[in-house]
Design an enzyme around this catalytic site. Structure first.
Site, short mmCIF file in Angstrom:
data_model
loop_
_atom_site.label_atom_id
_atom_site.label_comp_id
_atom_site.label_asym_id
_atom_site.label_seq_id
_atom_site.Cartn_x
_atom_site.Cartn_y
_atom_site.Cartn_z
N LYS A 208 0.81 -1.23 0.00
CA LYS A 208 0.00 0.00 0.00
C LYS A 208 0.84 1.27 0.00
O LYS A 208 2.02 1.27 0.30
CB LYS A 208 -1.02 -0.06 1.13
CG LYS A 208 -2.08 -1.13 0.80
CD LYS A 208 -3.37 -0.98 1.48
CE LYS A 208 -4.36 -2.00 0.91
NZ LYS A 208 -5.33 -2.43 1.91
N ARG A 242 -3.82 -10.02 5.25
CA ARG A 242 -4.20 -10.09 3.82
C ARG A 242 -2.99 -9.64 2.99
O ARG A 242 -2.55 -8.50 3.13
CB ARG A 242 -5.39 -9.19 3.58
CG ARG A 242 -5.91 -9.17 2.15
CD ARG A 242 -7.08 -8.22 2.01
NE ARG A 242 -7.67 -8.26 0.69
CZ ARG A 242 -7.22 -7.56 -0.36
NH1 ARG A 242 -6.17 -6.78 -0.22
NH2 ARG A 242 -7.83 -7.67 -1.52
#
Ligand code: HH2
Length: 263
Positions: A208, A242
C-alpha cells in the site's frame, strides 16, 4: 505450541484489469487458477477473490452483472481447491451469487454500510464477515482511530440488527482507504485500541501507498514495507493478514512467532 500462534494468511487474487498492484495479471481463468494454486502451496489459509478494484484513485466502478461475469469463470474452480474463499465485494447481489457458488466468507470494504442488503444476505447464508473501515474522502484533521471506532460501532449495530452472530465478525482498519498515509500508519500503530470490541482483527497493508510515503517505491517494490507492517500488526493482535506475497509473508510471520516464543 507457540506462545502466540502466527496469524492466518489471506492471499489476494484480483480478477480485475485495474487493481493497484496486480491489475490485469489474473484476468484469464488459467492464470487466476494457477495463482490460486500457488498461494495455497505457499501456505495461504484463505483466498480473497475480488472482481472490482477498490483502489481510492483510478479504479473503474463495475456493475454487479460484470462483477459476477468475471467471477463465474474462476470462482467455482478456486472453491474446488478446498481452501476457504472470501468474496471481496461491496454489492449484496454479488456476495449472494458467490455464497451460492461456494464462497465461505464476506469481505466488505464498506463494513455493511454501503449496500443496505449486504447484512441480510450475510445473515441468510450464515457466513463470517470482514467489516472494513472506510471513508469517502481522507480528512487529515480528524483522529482516525476515533473515526474508526465510531464506524465499527455503526457497522456492529447493523450486523446485530440483521442477527449476524458476533462470532462471525472480523474487524479491519482498512489500511489506505479514506486515510492519509500518516493515518494508515497511525491505525497500525494504535491497532491495540480496537481490542475493546473483543473481535478478531484482519490487517491488509500489502504493497500500500503509505509505504511509499516513507520510502519512494512502486507497488511491486513494497514487499519489505508490507512485511514490516504485517509483523507489527501480528504483534499488536492481528489474527488474519491479507497479502499478495504469500510465501514471504508466511515465512516472516512464522519466524517472528518462533522468535517471540523464546522470550
Ligand atoms: N485492501 C484492498 C482490497 N480489499 N479488503 C480488506 N478486508 N482489507 C484490505 O486492506 C483490502 C481489502 C486493496 O488491495 P487490492 O485488492 O490489492 O487492490 P484493489 O482494490 O485495487 O483491487
Amino acid at each position: 505450541m507457540l506462545a502466540r500462534p502466527y496469524p492466518a494468511v489471506m492471499g489476494v487474487l484480483n480478477l480485475t484489469p485495474d487493481s493497484f498492484s496486480d491489475g490485469g495479471q489474473f484476468t484469464s481463468p488459467e492464470r487466476a487458477l494457477a495463482q490460486a494454486r500457488r498461494m495455497i502451496d505457499e501456505g495461504a489459509d484463505i483466498l480473497d477473490l475480488g472482481a472490482e478494484s477498490t483502489r481510492p484513485y483510478g479504479s473503474k466502478p463495475v456493475s454487479a452483472e460484470d462483477e459476477v461475469q468475471r467471477l463465474e469463470a474462476i470462482l467455482p474452480d478456486v472453491v474446488s481447491l478446498g481452501v476457504p474463499v472470501s468474496i471481496d465485494t461491496m454489492k449484496a447481489t454479488v456476495a449472494a451469487w458467490a455464497f451460492a457458488n461456494g464462497a465461505k466468507i464476506a469481505n466488505d470494504v464498506w463494513g455493511l454500510q454501503r449496500d443496505p442488503d449486504m447484512a441480510q444476505v450475510i445473515a441468510e447464508y450464515g457466513v463470517p464477515v470482514v467489516i472494513m473501515h472506510n471513508r469517502d474522502k481522507a480528512d487529515p484533521a480528524i483522529d482516525i482511530v476515533q473515526d474508526m471506532i465510531a464506524f465499527f460501532t455503526r457497522s456492529l449495530d447493523i450486523a446485530a440488527k440483521a442477527h449476524i452472530p458476533a462470532e462471525h465478525i472480523v474487524l479491519d482498519p482498512g489500511i489506505g482507504f479514506g486515510k492519509t498515509p500518516e493515518q494508515s500508519m497511525t491505525a497500525l500503530a494504535r491497532l491495540g485500541e480496537f481490542s475493546r470490541f473483543g473481535l478478531p482483527l484482519l490487517v491488509g497493508a500489502s504493497r500500500k501507498r503509505f509505504i511509499a510515503s516513507v520510502i519512494p517505491s512502486e507497488p511491486h517494490q513494497r514487499l519489505g514495507g508490507s512485511i514490516a507492517a504485517h509483523i507489527l500488526a501480528a504483534q499488536n493482535g492481528a489474527r488474519i493478514i491479507r497479502a499478495h506475497d504469500v510465501a514471504e509473508t508466511v515465512q516472516a510471520l512464522r519466524v517472528a512467532a518462533a522468535i517471540e516464543d523464546k522470550r
